[in-house]
Design an enzyme around this catalytic site. Structure first.
Site, PDB file in Angstrom:
ATOM      1  N   LYS A  73       4.062 -15.537   2.477  1.00  0.00           N
ATOM      2  CA  LYS A  73       4.082 -16.264   1.200  1.00  0.00           C
ATOM      3  C   LYS A  73       5.565 -16.446   0.880  1.00  0.00           C
ATOM      4  CE  LYS A  73       1.799 -17.858  -2.430  1.00  0.00           C
ATOM      5  NZ  LYS A  73       1.043 -19.115  -2.369  1.00  0.00           N
ATOM      6  N   ASP A 113     -10.955  -9.552   7.175  1.00  0.00           N
ATOM      7  CA  ASP A 113     -12.354  -9.484   6.734  1.00  0.00           C
ATOM      8  C   ASP A 113     -12.964 -10.868   6.679  1.00  0.00           C
ATOM      9  OD1 ASP A 113     -12.312  -6.757   6.494  1.00  0.00           O
ATOM     10  OD2 ASP A 113     -13.271  -6.747   4.516  1.00  0.00           O
ATOM     11  N   TYR A 163       0.822  -1.219   0.000  1.00  0.00           N
ATOM     12  CA  TYR A 163       0.000   0.000   0.000  1.00  0.00           C
ATOM     13  C   TYR A 163       0.853   1.265   0.000  1.00  0.00           C
ATOM     14  CZ  TYR A 163      -3.735  -3.190   1.311  1.00  0.00           C
ATOM     15  OH  TYR A 163      -4.619  -4.224   1.338  1.00  0.00           O
ATOM     16  N   ASP A 189      -5.382  -7.432   5.527  1.00  0.00           N
ATOM     17  CA  ASP A 189      -6.589  -6.758   5.045  1.00  0.00           C
ATOM     18  C   ASP A 189      -7.617  -7.818   4.633  1.00  0.00           C
ATOM     19  OD1 ASP A 189      -8.365  -5.008   3.984  1.00  0.00           O
ATOM     20  OD2 ASP A 189      -7.046  -4.176   2.452  1.00  0.00           O
TER      21      ASP A 189
END
Ligand code: NAD
Length: 362
Positions: free
Chosen positions: A192, A252, A141, A248
């Protein structure tokens, strides 16, 4: 010493649910000796209407002076036509950056009373209690280079850069290990590392930091497997720590395991545990002004604030107990109505009921 709390109701259902949180804080002040002083300020669309910008300088200054910040939600269709640089959501990003809030703590708790609110089978989610610790100020981001460029061929190319330095990983890892020490002592780090060097470093640093926390059992999962495990058997997790992007998405996903967006609080902390506390949901413009919003995520955000920034775990326990008790008593706002023989109450009535349980403990 009296602590100062910056109160930011924001937009949509924000002022309605914040009124209930203030009622709870007033009760703790008057009846339980909580020494706090509340100061309200504008943020989001309400701030745009009054001042032309989503995060007025006065609001940021107040938030910086405060011992903790309590925020409801920002945004709504009224401000959607505005340029993205001055939309209400910019106020949120601005205050997070301005306060240096790098750690986002999102509990996903399914109260047994609400097991029928989840889309998963009750036995998979009943008594679910996990905490996701998401890094909030780094990663793709914020990394450079970024943007959309035009190649020599005339074709457009989009670029974002995933970047983490060791110190950024160390500080979020410490928050996660400390949180795990206060819970069941299990931390799962998500990366990852098989394909992304940035998260290869993530795994290396988290493992190194873990040496200082011998009581915490550290495991690692690749993010794709973590997503699968969250849906397959979420109760295997205690605390999960991950990067901004993976956090993120996974937070959720985890919140929806509980089936009730109106029930979940969150905390965003800086290096000194000063924090901003807010429900995970938005400003719900579709139900604003109708007194049907669920105020419990907002009230549980007060509990998180008591625990992490005001060092009043005793009062945090009392607020969380009161929330469970009103659910046990069969009270429900519309969003968590479920199938049972429940009493559907308004936002205000739900707040009053929580205060009633708190007072009955005196
Ligand atoms: P939302 O979370 O506001 O609403 C999604 C759905 O959940 C709606 O049907 C809403 O009625 C319901 N809902 C949300 N909170 C509820 C509550 N407490 N009680 C009962 N029902 C509730 O998400 P959205 O509709 O995507 O976004 C609406 C606005 O909120 C947008 O402007 C968005 O940018 C903003 N937003 C703000 C934040 C924030 O302030 N942190 C977070 C997400 C979205």
């Amino acid at each position: 010493m009296t602590k100062m709390i910056a109160v930011l109701p924001g937009d949509g259902i924000g002022p309605e649910i914040m009124a209930e949180a203030i009622k709870v804080l007033d009760t703790l002040k008057i009846s339980f000796g909580l020494a706090v002083q509340l100061e309200e300020a504008l943020i989001g669309g309400a701030a745009i209407d009054a001042t032309g910008v989503p995060l007025p300088a006065d609001t940021l200054a107040l938030a910086k002076r405060a011992d903790a910040v309590l925020l409801a939600a920002v945004g709504g269709p009224k401000w959607e036509p505005l340029d993205i640089s001055i939309r209400p959501e910019k106020g949120l990003l601005g205050i997070r950056a301005g306060l240096g809030l790098f750690a986002n703590l999102r509990p996903a708790i399914l109260y047994p009373e609400l097991a029928d609110a989840s889309t998963l089978k009750p036995e998979v989610v009943e008594n679910l209690d996990l905490l996701i610790v998401r890094e909030l100020t780094g990663d793709i981001y914020f990394g450079h280079p970024r943007g959309i460029h035009i190649l020599a061929s005339g074709e457009k190319q989009g670029i974002n850069t995933m970047v983490y330095s060791e110190s950024e990983i160390e500080r979020i890892a410490k928050v996660a290990f400390e949180a795990a020490e206060l819970r069941q002592g299990r931390l799962c780090s998500i990366d990852k590392a098989n394909v992304l060097e940035t998260t290869e470093l993530w795994r290396e640093v988290v493992t190194r930091v873990g040496k200082a926390y011998p009581k915490v059992t550290l495991t690692h999962l690749y993010v794709d497997n973590a997503a699968m495990q969250l849906v397959r058997y979420p109760k295997q997790f205690d605390v999960m720590v991950t990067t901004n992007l993976f956090g993120d998405i996974l937070s959720d996903l985890a919140s929806m395991l509980t089936g009730s967006i109106g029930m979940l609080p969150s905390a965003s902390l800086d290096a000194q545990n000063k924090g901003m506390y807010e429900p995970i949901h938005g400003s719900a413009p579709d139900i604003a002004g109708q007194q049907v919003a669920n105020p419990l995520a907002m009230i549980l955000s007060v509990a998180m604030m008591l625990r992490y920034s005001l060092q009043r775990a005793d009062l945090a326990d009392s607020v969380e107990f009161a929330v469970r008790q009103v659910l046990r008593d069969g009270l429900r706002t519309k969003d968590i109505q479920g199938k049972g023989p429940y009493t559907v109450v308004s936002t205000r009535e739900m707040g009053d009921a929580v205060v009633g349980v708190l007072r009955s403990k005196l």
